[in-house]
Design a protein around this motif. Structure first.
Motif, PDB file in Angstrom:
ATOM      1  N   VAL A   1       0.742  -1.234  -0.049  1.00  0.00           N
ATOM      2  CA  VAL A   1       0.003   0.132  -0.098  1.00  0.00           C
ATOM      3  C   VAL A   1       0.976   1.361  -0.052  1.00  0.00           C
ATOM      4  N   THR A   2       2.044   1.039   0.311  1.00  0.00           N
ATOM      5  CA  THR A   2       2.878   2.401   0.439  1.00  0.00           C
ATOM      6  C   THR A   2       4.095   2.644  -0.958  1.00  0.00           C
TER       7      THR A   2
ATOM      8  N   ALA B   1       7.593   9.454   9.273  1.00  0.00           N
ATOM      9  CA  ALA B   1       6.820  10.208   8.206  1.00  0.00           C
ATOM     10  C   ALA B   1       7.300  11.818   8.092  1.00  0.00           C
TER      11      ALA B   1
ATOM     12  N   ALA C   1       3.780   4.358  -3.216  1.00  0.00           N
ATOM     13  CA  ALA C   1       4.205   5.755  -3.850  1.00  0.00           C
ATOM     14  C   ALA C   1       4.927   6.211  -3.047  1.00  0.00           C
ATOM     15  N   ALA C   2       5.185   5.845  -1.749  1.00  0.00           N
ATOM     16  CA  ALA C   2       5.639   6.667  -0.518  1.00  0.00           C
ATOM     17  C   ALA C   2       7.313   6.481  -0.658  1.00  0.00           C
TER      18      ALA C   2
ATOM     19  N   VAL D   1      10.400   5.144   3.497  1.00  0.00           N
ATOM     20  CA  VAL D   1       9.223   5.264   4.276  1.00  0.00           C
ATOM     21  C   VAL D   1       8.519   3.890   4.518  1.00  0.00           C
TER      22      VAL D   1
END
Lengths: 483, 220
Positions: free
Chosen positions: B118-119, B171, B121-122, B126
């Motif tokens: 789910v991350t 974050a 793109a991050a 991160v």
């Protein structure tokens, strides 16, 4: 001009309880501090009502909009009446030796800290600040639940601490994920935590990250709302703490947690790619309603009985907001306000009942309408109201909800009606002996002490018979904002 | 950010996760406290490294809180409480150490499988940091569930909170991290003082929560 007055009211809403807590910590005489507590709550109520008319400009930290003014006014009103009830209640506890004078100094200061924390959570525009508000509110209620220091009170406070802090920890993880999802578009820093910016730009956020965040937030804040299966702290905390705290917990703190959930639901609603939060909320709401309905039958403790009734009603309200749409949201909002007023009124009554009878066991409380007629009949009226009978406002809200559910899906309406019917029969079954059984007791209770309870019931009855047009337009507008 | 910087951050976060596993199988109170203090030091280093990387001086405050409060003050206070209450011998667990460890590994696997997709793109940094943080949170929860003793439940909660602070500092540029870590510290301080002041032992003869359950509820 109106902006300046609004800013002043907002400052008052936060500064009065903050300074009040310090002041109350310094006053040794409990009579004086109880009176000061009532005055402070009245001033806060004044500020909340002013905010309805005059809105301050939104900042990155604080925001007053149409949605949170409803919650603010309900919170301030019930906070005020509870402080009036508490003044009489604690005097009796002091005579009975269950509390000591130095406990009361702590108690009054904590009462204001709790009010402050709830107001902060409601007016915050920053999702981190909202979390801090709910965390502080949890903390103050934990220490207040343990105030009597009996075995049962300590156990209840410990259970509440463990479950409550796990809940808020999960909610914080969800909050961090929302920030991560937003910071790519809104940039690093405060803007990516501001709720109004999040709502307007959530369409550009990563849907997968938002989905994951919502699951954490639903479980986390859902614990504080008291949704089954994460409700286990609620009955103990309500039953073992001082009764004014039970009233504030049921009437206000559960709402504040639900409000936090609604804020995040609106963020989710702005993004077409995410899972719909509605069905999740509907499922949790229905499970809570039916589970609590059955649990009501087997309660032997009167405060636990009404604690389960709170789970039931929070289930109904969560279901209403989960359904969404103007009518269901309106019903949810009305139900939220009516439940707050009725349930805290019931706890005012139950507090006196347990003091007069010297017990919380339902089997030992008999024939209240004879031993203390005014209290007995008020309690009967309040239980009839909470069970959802006309002419009270809870009936109006439930009727609206059921009819809008029937319009959506019959398979959703059947369990809803069933759950309400189960809870209704359980409450009536329990009420009968308490109100009309045989008794030889006669209790004296000054009539003015029942004024807060009477006021709540009067408001609920007025709302049931004739809901003023101004309130209808206000709630309708808020319902349309809630999506 | 150079690969070396990321490696250091991962090394520190990974060692915190390792310490979480150490916490799971401690069966002595004092050892549990020492291991927890070690994790708090790991957190302090990790946060300080993030403060340096992100050039966010306010994060150094969080690092100092982690080191001073959770690494020193709380373990010392709990140590004294344990001595005072005489409960240092051993810790009762609900399920055995073996199944607990296996369950812990499953939770780490779960959090990696949940977080990494789910991350996307991050960015790598991160994502992996968050996977570590979620693992620590879940292991803290597991510890709270599998221990019956009040002091070790508090340690489980603090270890869970270490994971949250790790996530919050990972974050980039998240505001209010310092305020949130202060709020958490106040919460923990209240609870530790609560354990001591209420002297749960005097009331129940034991801080074993299983015994508390027997006294309460609706026994009548």
């Amino acid at each position: 001009m109106s902006g300046a007055l609004g800013t002043l009211a907002l400052a008052g809403l936060l500064a009065i309880p903050a300074l009040g807590a310090l002041l109350l910590a310094l006053i040794p005489n409990y009579r004086v501090s109880a009176a000061v507590n009532v005055m402070l709550c009245a001033l806060t109520l004044g500020c909340a009502v002013l905010l309805y008319a005059y809105r301050p400009a939104a900042s990155l930290y604080l925001l007053v909009d149409d949605v949170n003014t409803v919650f603010l006014i309900v919170t301030a009103l019930v906070g005020f009446t509870t402080s009036a009830f508490s003044a009489g209640y604690i005097a009796h506890e002091l005579q009975g030796g269950r509390l000591r004078k130095k406990d009361l100094r702590f108690y009054h200061a904590m009462y204001q800290v709790l009010m402050l924390a709830m107001n902060v959570a409601l007016v915050s525009n920053n999702i981190g600040l909202m979390w801090v508000g709910i965390e502080v509110a949890t903390l103050t209620t934990v220490v207040m639940v343990g105030l009597y220091r009996t075995n049962a009170a300590l156990e209840a406070a410990w259970k509440y601490f463990i479950l409550g802090s796990v809940g808020i920890a999960l909610a914080l993880f969800g909050t961090i994920l929302v920030y991560l999802a937003a910071q790519e578009h809104l940039g690093q820093g405060l803007a990516a935590m501001a709720w109004d910016r999040l709502v307007s730009s959530s369409g550009r956020c990563d849907p997968a990250l938002l989905n994951l965040a919502f699951v954490f937030l639903l479980l986390g804040y859902g614990t504080k709302v008291g949704l089954v299966p994460v409700h286990a702290w609620l009955p103990d905390a309500h039953a073992e703490g001082p009764t004014p705290i039970s009233a504030v917990l049921s009437g206000l703190l559960l709402n504040v947690a639900l409000f936090a959930l609604l804020r995040f639901k609106l963020i989710m609603a702005g993004n077409p790619g995410v899972i719909a939060p509605g069905p999740l909320m509907i499922t949790l709401g229905l499970v809570s309603l039916i589970f609590a309905g059955f649990m009501l039958f087997r309660r032997r403790d009167i405060k636990r009985l009404f604690a389960y009734s709170s789970i039931e009603h929070m289930g109904i309200i969560t279901l209403a907001f989960g359904l969404g749409g103007p009518l269901a949201n309106f019903a949810g909002l009305l139900h939220m306000a009516m439940h707050s007023l009725t349930k805290s009124g019931i706890f005012f009554g139950v507090g006196y009942v347990s003091q007069l009878e010297g017990t919380q066991r339902i089997a030992d409380i008999q024939g209240l309408t004879r031993s203390q007629p005014l209290l007995g009949w008020l309690l009967v009226a309040a239980v009839v109201a909470i069970a959802g009978m006309p002419p009270f406002g809870v009936f109006t809200a439930e009727f609206l909800l059921i009819s809008s559910t029937f319009a959506r899906s019959i398979w959703l309406a059947i369990p809803l009606v069933l759950g309400i019917a189960i809870a209704f029969s359980a409450l009536m079954y329990r009420l009968h002996g308490v109100a009309f059984g045989e008794t030889s007791h006669r209790h004296a209770l000054p009539r003015y002490r029942l004024a807060p309870m009477g006021l709540h019931l009067l408001l609920v009855a007025i709302a049931g018979v004739y809901l003023p047009v101004a309130v209808v337009t206000w709630f309708r507008h808020v319902a349309s904002l809630l999506g | 950010m150079s690969p070396f910087d990321t490696d250091i951050a991962h090394l520190l976060a990974g060692s915190m996760l390792l310490v979480s596993f150490l916490l799971l199988y401690q069966d002595r109170m004092f050892a549990l406290l020492n291991v927890f203090a070690l994790q708090a030091c790991g957190l302090a280093l990790s946060v300080a490294w993030q403060a340096y990387l992100q050039q966010a001086p306010q994060l150094f405050i969080t690092a100092v809180i982690a080191l001073g409060f959770k690494g020193i003050i709380i373990p010392v206070a709990l140590h004294r409480i344990i001595v005072r209450l005489g409960i240092h011998r051993s810790i009762e667990t609900v399920i055995g150490m073996g199944p607990t460890m296996l369950f812990g590994m499953a939770l780490v696997g779960l959090s990696i499988m949940v977080m990494l997709p789910v991350t996307q793109a991050a960015g790598t940094f991160v994502r992996e940091d968050l996977a570590f943080a979620l693992s620590i949170v879940l292991l803290g929860l597991l510890m709270m569930v599998t221990r019956r003793n009040a002091v070790s439940q508090v340690i489980g909660f603090m270890s869970l909170e270490n994971g949250l602070v790790l996530a919050a500092t990972g974050a980039r540029g998240m505001p209010l991290v310092v305020e949130i870590s202060v709020a958490f510290s106040v919460l923990i301080a209240f609870i530790v003082i609560g354990i001591f002041l209420f002297r749960i032992r005097e009331r129940f003869d034991t801080v074993d929560l299983h015994a508390l359950e027997l006294s309460g509820g609706e026994s009548t």
